[in-house]
Each structure stands twice: as C-alpha cells, then as structure tokens.
Scaffold this motif. Structure first.
Motif: not given
Length: 243
Positions: A150-159, A173-175
């Motif tokens: 669920w949180y990865n879906r939001a993170l991807l939307l935020a780039g 790096h980047g996460r």
C-alpha cells in the motif's frame, strides 16, 4: 531443468557478511507457520526443509507448531548456518543451483521458502529445484516482499523508489530505510501467482503479512492492509507441487 546461474563472487561475499540481516519479522514467521501447520494437519513425521533458513528464527517458530515433524535448515551461508544450528538442530549447507540441494528427488513433504526468492539471480531454476525435492502434492510455503504494498503505491506516485527495492549493494539510494539486504527481484501478487503456476505449482492460498520495518505509527494500518493480500507488505503463498 533450468540451471540456476551461480551468483557473482561479489554477491556471494555480500551474503556471507555477518552484518547483513538474515532474519525476518516474527509476524510473518507466525502466520506462515500457521499456514504450514494447517496444511500438514492429520499427518505425522513430515520432513520440512527450510531452504534459505538464515539464522533459523522462522524454523524455530515453525517447530513449535509442528511437533512430531522433522525440520531441516538449508542455507549456502556458513555464517547463517552457524547462527541457525542452535535454533534448528539439523542444518545442511546447500545451494539452489540446478540439482544441487543435497536431497533426493521427492524427499520433502514441505518446503519453507521465506524471504529468499527476492534475492535470487535465477528464480526459475530455484523453483525447478524446489519442485524436484518436493514429493508430488508436497507443500511450498513461500513469502516475499510485495512490490505493490500500500505504501509503495503512494511512493511511486510521488516519484520515490519503492520500499524493498534496491539499486546498489553498497548503500540506500532514493528510498526509505537504512539497511541494504540484497533484493534483486520483487513481485506483485498477480505476478507471483502466474510465476508459480508456470513453474509447476498450484496456488492454494495467498495471504498477507505485516512488515516489521513499518514506522510504529503506521503499523495498525499495515496490519489492516493484510486483509487485502495484494496491498499487504508481505505476500504469503501456500502452493502445492502439481502431480
């Protein structure tokens, strides 16, 4: 049978490093152990291989729910086996190269494969080998991080790079997060179902489990997400070897 590519020397050294985490969360271990206990209900004296046993934590949790069954820990890392031996009792060094697990064809009634597949160079060859050592109708209990948590879906939307994914073995790096654990592949629930079916397994049940690394304030939400496995932090699969 597909031959599993031998991991590069640098990757092997990475997994032999005592600083690399080799245990996963208790919540996942307990849920997976209950699934296996249900699958083996009514049977006695089953042989269970914990392939990629790490420090033996998951096998120890499982053993408490499986009295009368034999659990054998298997790992390629000597450091992991050293830590697992006091918890499991019986440990064996083995690798998932084609035909390289030190067990006869059909020798196992069940295989625990917890938080391993995401680390593999050749998961196709690995599942071929697990299918070989399982008896027809034998049980595979696989768990792996969920790319579509669920949180990865939001993170991807935020780039933002998703949790569990890694672009380097040397640093983050980047996460979010602070530990490098060597994840090479990630799965969604749909991809994992299709992959197991293509590898000769019948999926009996897919469930979700929480992730111990979720910030404390978000853990109630993470537990709620388990009701929808496709959005849970961890994917738990009970599959059977097709006869």
């Amino acid at each position: 049978m597909t031959t599993t590519a031998r991991p590069p020397a640098g990757l092997r050294d990475f997994y032999e490093n005592p600083a690399v985490p080799v245990a996963s969360g208790d919540a996942r271990s307990r849920r997976q152990a209950r699934m296996l206990a249900t699958a083996l209900r009514g049977r006695a004296g089953a042989t269970v291989l914990d392939v990629g046993c790490g420090d033996g934590t998951a096998a120890a949790v499982t053993a408490r729910l499986l009295p009368g069954h034999r659990i054998i820990g298997v790992d390629w890392s000597q450091d992991a086996l050293r830590r697992a031996a006091p918890r499991i009792g019986t440990v064996v060094r083995g690798e998932l190269e084609g035909g390289a697990l030190p067990f006869a064809t059909g020798a196992a009634d069940a295989v625990l494969f917890a938080e391993v597949i995401e680390h593999l160079v050749d998961p196709d060859g690995a599942l071929d080998e697990l299918r070989r050592v399982l008896a027809p109708g034998g049980h595979l209990m696989l768990s792996t991080p969920n790319l579509a948590a669920w949180y990865n879906r939001a993170l991807l939307l935020a780039g933002v790079q998703p949790v569990f994914s890694e672009v380097s073995l040397r640093g983050i790096h980047g996460r979010p997060g602070s530990e490098v654990v060597g994840h090479l592949r990630l799965y969604t629930a749909r991809a994992l179902r299709q992959f197991l079916a293509a590898s000769g397994f019948e999926v009996v049940r897919l469930a979700g489990a929480p992730f111990h690394g979720v910030p404390r304030a978000l853990r109630p939400l993470d537990r709620l997400a388990c009701a929808v496995p496709g959005a849970a932090s961890i994917l738990l699969v009970h599959a059977r070897r097709a006869r």
